[in-house]
Design a protein around this motif. Structure first.
Motif, PDB file in Angstrom:
ATOM      1  N   ALA A 365       0.819  -1.208   0.000  1.00 15.21           N
ATOM      2  CA  ALA A 365       0.000   0.000   0.000  1.00 15.21           C
ATOM      3  C   ALA A 365       0.857   1.264   0.000  1.00 15.21           C
ATOM      4  O   ALA A 365       0.490   2.276  -0.617  1.00 15.21           O
ATOM      5  N   GLY A 366       2.005   1.215   0.677  1.00 10.81           N
ATOM      6  CA  GLY A 366       2.870   2.381   0.756  1.00 10.81           C
ATOM      7  C   GLY A 366       3.858   2.481  -0.380  1.00 10.81           C
ATOM      8  O   GLY A 366       4.617   3.464  -0.436  1.00 10.81           O
ATOM      9  N   ASN A 367       3.858   1.477  -1.278  1.00  8.55           N
ATOM     10  CA  ASN A 367       4.825   1.428  -2.385  1.00  8.55           C
ATOM     11  C   ASN A 367       6.231   1.699  -1.862  1.00  8.55           C
ATOM     12  O   ASN A 367       6.984   2.513  -2.420  1.00  8.55           O
ATOM     13  N   ALA A 368       6.564   1.001  -0.774  1.00  9.79           N
ATOM     14  CA  ALA A 368       7.819   1.257  -0.071  1.00  9.79           C
ATOM     15  C   ALA A 368       8.805   0.115  -0.278  1.00  9.79           C
ATOM     16  O   ALA A 368       8.433  -0.985  -0.720  1.00  9.79           O
ATOM     17  N   ASP A 369      10.062   0.405   0.038  1.00 13.32           N
ATOM     18  CA  ASP A 369      11.087  -0.631  -0.053  1.00 13.32           C
ATOM     19  C   ASP A 369      10.872  -1.708   1.000  1.00 13.32           C
ATOM     20  O   ASP A 369      11.032  -2.901   0.719  1.00 13.32           O
ATOM     21  N   ILE A 370      10.567  -1.282   2.211  1.00 11.89           N
ATOM     22  CA  ILE A 370      10.309  -2.224   3.299  1.00 11.89           C
ATOM     23  C   ILE A 370       9.126  -1.714   4.112  1.00 11.89           C
ATOM     24  O   ILE A 370       8.683  -0.573   3.956  1.00 11.89           O
ATOM     25  N   VAL A 404       4.977   6.738   5.511  1.00 11.92           N
ATOM     26  CA  VAL A 404       6.192   6.330   4.802  1.00 11.92           C
ATOM     27  C   VAL A 404       7.303   7.304   5.169  1.00 11.92           C
ATOM     28  O   VAL A 404       7.162   8.516   5.006  1.00 11.92           O
ATOM     29  N   VAL A 405       8.396   6.736   5.689  1.00 12.85           N
ATOM     30  CA  VAL A 405       9.545   7.527   6.137  1.00 12.85           C
ATOM     31  C   VAL A 405      10.768   7.099   5.339  1.00 12.85           C
ATOM     32  O   VAL A 405      10.966   5.911   5.078  1.00 12.85           O
ATOM     33  N   GLU A 406      11.583   8.069   4.946  1.00 14.57           N
ATOM     34  CA  GLU A 406      12.827   7.779   4.243  1.00 14.57           C
ATOM     35  C   GLU A 406      13.973   7.692   5.239  1.00 14.57           C
ATOM     36  O   GLU A 406      14.206   8.626   6.010  1.00 14.57           O
ATOM     37  N   LEU A 407      14.655   6.547   5.258  1.00 16.89           N
ATOM     38  CA  LEU A 407      15.782   6.316   6.163  1.00 16.89           C
ATOM     39  C   LEU A 407      16.989   5.867   5.352  1.00 16.89           C
ATOM     40  O   LEU A 407      16.848   5.256   4.285  1.00 16.89           O
ATOM     41  N   THR A 408      18.170   6.115   5.887  1.00 15.15           N
ATOM     42  CA  THR A 408      19.386   5.580   5.272  1.00 15.15           C
ATOM     43  C   THR A 408      19.553   4.114   5.663  1.00 15.15           C
ATOM     44  O   THR A 408      18.925   3.629   6.619  1.00 15.15           O
ATOM     45  N   GLY A 409      20.420   3.440   4.933  1.00  9.23           N
ATOM     46  CA  GLY A 409      20.730   2.066   5.286  1.00  9.23           C
ATOM     47  C   GLY A 409      21.252   1.953   6.708  1.00  9.23           C
ATOM     48  O   GLY A 409      20.932   1.000   7.432  1.00  9.23           O
ATOM     49  N   GLU A 410      22.062   2.917   7.113  1.00  6.21           N
ATOM     50  CA  GLU A 410      22.591   2.923   8.484  1.00  6.21           C
ATOM     51  C   GLU A 410      21.454   3.037   9.490  1.00  6.21           C
ATOM     52  O   GLU A 410      21.452   2.377  10.528  1.00  6.21           O
ATOM     53  N   TYR A 462      16.251   4.546   1.754  1.00  4.87           N
ATOM     54  CA  TYR A 462      15.195   3.569   1.527  1.00  4.87           C
ATOM     55  C   TYR A 462      13.886   4.099   2.104  1.00  4.87           C
ATOM     56  O   TYR A 462      13.888   4.851   3.092  1.00  4.87           O
ATOM     57  N   THR A 463      12.791   3.677   1.530  1.00  6.14           N
ATOM     58  CA  THR A 463      11.482   4.066   2.061  1.00  6.14           C
ATOM     59  C   THR A 463      10.934   2.951   2.949  1.00  6.14           C
ATOM     60  O   THR A 463      11.006   1.768   2.602  1.00  6.14           O
ATOM     61  N   VAL A 464      10.389   3.353   4.106  1.00  2.21           N
ATOM     62  CA  VAL A 464       9.875   2.409   5.094  1.00  2.21           C
ATOM     63  C   VAL A 464       8.425   2.767   5.410  1.00  2.21           C
ATOM     64  O   VAL A 464       8.136   3.880   5.854  1.00  2.21           O
ATOM     65  N   ALA A 465       7.508   1.850   5.175  1.00  2.00           N
ATOM     66  CA  ALA A 465       6.102   2.031   5.532  1.00  2.00           C
ATOM     67  C   ALA A 465       5.883   1.495   6.942  1.00  2.00           C
ATOM     68  O   ALA A 465       6.271   0.361   7.250  1.00  2.00           O
ATOM     69  N   THR A 466       5.275   2.295   7.796  1.00  2.00           N
ATOM     70  CA  THR A 466       5.042   1.878   9.174  1.00  2.00           C
ATOM     71  C   THR A 466       3.779   2.558   9.697  1.00  2.00           C
ATOM     72  O   THR A 466       3.055   3.231   8.952  1.00  2.00           O
ATOM     73  N   LYS A 482      15.163  10.446  12.701  1.00  2.00           N
ATOM     74  CA  LYS A 482      16.348  10.811  11.911  1.00  2.00           C
ATOM     75  C   LYS A 482      16.036  10.881  10.422  1.00  2.00           C
ATOM     76  O   LYS A 482      16.880  11.322   9.622  1.00  2.00           O
ATOM     77  N   GLY A 483      14.872  10.403  10.020  1.00  2.00           N
ATOM     78  CA  GLY A 483      14.511  10.371   8.612  1.00  2.00           C
ATOM     79  C   GLY A 483      13.550  11.472   8.232  1.00  2.00           C
ATOM     80  O   GLY A 483      13.193  12.338   9.040  1.00  2.00           O
ATOM     81  N   GLU A 484      13.085  11.411   7.001  1.00  2.00           N
ATOM     82  CA  GLU A 484      12.133  12.388   6.480  1.00  2.00           C
ATOM     83  C   GLU A 484      10.809  11.681   6.198  1.00  2.00           C
ATOM     84  O   GLU A 484      10.766  10.659   5.504  1.00  2.00           O
ATOM     85  N   THR A 485       9.719  12.239   6.755  1.00  2.00           N
ATOM     86  CA  THR A 485       8.396  11.692   6.486  1.00  2.00           C
ATOM     87  C   THR A 485       7.954  12.107   5.091  1.00  2.00           C
ATOM     88  O   THR A 485       7.848  13.305   4.792  1.00  2.00           O
ATOM     89  N   LEU A 486       7.691  11.129   4.238  1.00  2.00           N
ATOM     90  CA  LEU A 486       7.315  11.406   2.851  1.00  2.00           C
ATOM     91  C   LEU A 486       5.807  11.480   2.660  1.00  2.00           C
ATOM     92  O   LEU A 486       5.320  12.249   1.830  1.00  2.00           O
ATOM     93  N   SER A 487       5.083  10.664   3.414  1.00  2.00           N
ATOM     94  CA  SER A 487       3.620  10.659   3.251  1.00  2.00           C
ATOM     95  C   SER A 487       2.955  10.085   4.490  1.00  2.00           C
ATOM     96  O   SER A 487       3.544   9.311   5.241  1.00  2.00           O
ATOM     97  N   LYS A 488       1.722  10.512   4.688  1.00  2.00           N
ATOM     98  CA  LYS A 488       0.868   9.948   5.739  1.00  2.00           C
ATOM     99  C   LYS A 488      -0.515   9.836   5.125  1.00  2.00           C
ATOM    100  O   LYS A 488      -1.140  10.840   4.780  1.00  2.00           O
TER     101      LYS A 488
END
Length: 520
Positions: A365-370, A404-410, A462-466, A482-488
């Motif tokens: 639904a979030g079209n996210a990486d994880i 959907v939040v954008e996070l780095t691999g770290e 990476y994009t993370v749906a939560t 630490k990430g950026e919120t892309l959508s709610k």
């Protein structure tokens, strides 16, 4: 509830050991305290697959019958609950009215508030509480602006000449860590122990016995067979510590951790009795005492948990009718959304097939990486076969939105390392394959990680749906800050409803996304 007319009990040889210090003329009465906690949305019996001796367990109409039958055998009894009467589809549809009506029907004498009672906001709760024909307690939640209490701090219950003082308390974990800040905006909480002691001192001369109902300890593990799995039993540390600090308190009945005590624990320094029931309406807590009504002298006689063996109990038709009427009033709850090919069940400290399923639907639904969902947010199992709208609403009964939040691999590595410290169970994921070692020091447990089949890149985004609570740093998932919120977008519950309806026939995902190498 009308008090039963009873004959007083006097000192006998059978009670001589317990009351040897009392004068011969002192009146002694036996008092039974029945207690529950964290019943939440488990209105129907569930299969007791972990117990060879019990076929089906729980269900409000069967608990109601057990309560009625048990109280009929007792001279003087009181029925208490340690909170979390809300949650689930039927509670949500009625904004908490049905839970209060059910508790009225079952004859509860008093309850304390749990964190789930705040699911629709504290203002909604305040509007609904007057439905209760029993006291609804909390002594340590205050309005910030006025420093006034939001609920009644204590109640004095009297039956056949015995007066029980009951105080309601919420713990910091329940208030801060498991309650969305928007639902408690304008409220603050005061120290549980200091508050309980203050009110115990205030009412001691007016009662024969003091009980503290707590909603504290560490948040509950959501796993149906938790009573048979010692790994997920969270303990009752806060209740035990409180019992050792409070003076003049006879009993603590706890909630929130969904831990259970097959027999009550007595604190060795204070003598305070502690009881918990595992929650979910699967057991009725039973404790018995002698009470001297001439002076404050309470003796513990024994206690146990009585399983709600629904296959052996008659159904209480009044509570059953209330539940069915709510379903009839909301016929959409019976909509069949999909079928699943096998039972999807929860595991709190491990990857679960239902967790994988929920995360897959969120990622799509979030079209996210994880995608990530906490184990504690998955509230029921799903049986093989038809999945209804009510089933899904019970699965995730909260108001969180898919975020959907954008996070780095770290950042994602940090997210998994936090999950593997087991603060709220192992988080459930879609889009990853990981190995870890739970025996290693905290934050050194992740061994390998791929995202959608590719080795993780620490610098890549990476994009993370939560769910929105975690995305805001709730449940301790502060790495999302630490990430950026892309959508709610729409609610997670609706996302799951739409996902089941879209897919129609669903194969429950297999395990293997998160492998603990220490368990091989």
């Amino acid at each position: 509830m009308k008090a039963m007319k009873l004959k007083p009990l006097f000192v006998t040889m059978a009670l001589a050991g317990a009351v040897s210090a009392l004068p011969a003329w002192a009146e002694i009465k036996e008092v039974t305290l029945l207690h529950t906690n964290d019943i939440e949305s488990v209105y129907d019996p569930v299969e007791a697959f972990w117990n060879d001796d019990i076929e089906m367990v729980g269900g409000i109409p069967y608990l109601a019958t057990l309560i009625k039958e048990t109280r009929a055998q007792e001279d003087i009894s009181f029925l208490l609950d340690a909170g979390d009467i809300y949650t689930g589809a039927l509670s949500k549809k009625t904004k908490g009215k049905l839970p209060f009506d059910l508790y009225n029907s079952m004859g509860y004498d008093v309850i304390t508030l749990g964190n789930h009672e705040f699911e629709y906001g504290w203002k909604s709760l305040v509007e609904t509480m007057p439905r209760a024909n029993f006291p609804v307690l909390n002594a340590n939640i205050f309005h910030e602006a006025s420093d006034t209490m939001m609920a009644q701090p204590y109640a004095i219950l009297e039956r056949d000449g015995v007066k029980i003082g009951v105080i309601g308390i919420m713990g910091n974990d329940a208030f801060y860590n498991t309650m969305w800040k928007g639902n408690r905006k304008g409220l603050t909480i005061k120290d549980p122990v200091e508050t309980a002691q203050y009110w115990a001192d205030k009412i001691r001369d007016d009662v024969d016995m003091i009980v503290v109902l707590t909603h504290q300890n560490k948040t509950a593990p959501m796993q149906t067979d938790k009573e048979a799995d010692a790994e997920v039993q969270r303990g009752f540390d806060e209740d035990y510590a409180m019992a050792g600090k409070l003076k003049g308190v006879d009993v603590i009945f706890g909630g929130h951790s969904d831990n259970g005590l097959v027999e009550p624990v007595i604190h060795p320094e204070t003598g305070t009795v502690i009881g918990l029931t595992f929650g979910q309406g699967m057991h009725l807590g039973y404790t018995k005492f002698t009470v001297n009504t001439e002076k404050h002298d309470v003796k513990f006689l024994g206690g146990k948990l009585i399983p709600v063996e629904s296959a052996k109990l008659e159904r209480d038709e009044k509570t059953h009718a209330m539940i069915e009427k709510t379903r009839t009033d909301h016929p959409e709850l019976a909509d069949e959304l999909a079928t699943i090919d096998k039972t999807a069940s929860r595991r709190y400290y491990r990857e679960s097939n239902i967790g994988n399923l929920v995360a897959d639907l969120m990622r799509e639904a979030g079209n996210a990486d994880i995608a990530m969902m906490s184990s504690g947010s998955i509230r029921v199992d799903l049986n093989q076969g038809a999945v209804t709208r009510e089933n899904v609403m019970n699965l995730f009964p909260f108001t969180d939105k898919l975020t959907v939040v954008e996070l780095t691999g770290e950042n994602i590595k940090e997210l998994l390392e936090y999950s593997y410290t087991l603060p709220y169970g192992v988080a459930q994921f879609s889009g990853i394959e990981a190995t870890y070692d739970s025996t290693k020091p905290e934050y050194e447990r992740l061994i390998s990680l791929t995202i959608n089949g590719n080795a993780i890149d620490n610098a890549q985004k990476y994009t993370v749906a939560t769910y929105s609570y975690a995305a805001s740093g709730g449940d301790g998932y502060t790495v999302f800050n630490k990430g950026e919120t892309l959508s709610k977008s729409e609610s997670v519950t609706q996302v799951l409803i739409d996902g089941f309806a879209k897919n129609k026939t669903i194969s429950v995902p297999s395990l293997g996304r998160q492998v603990d190498v220490s368990r091989k």
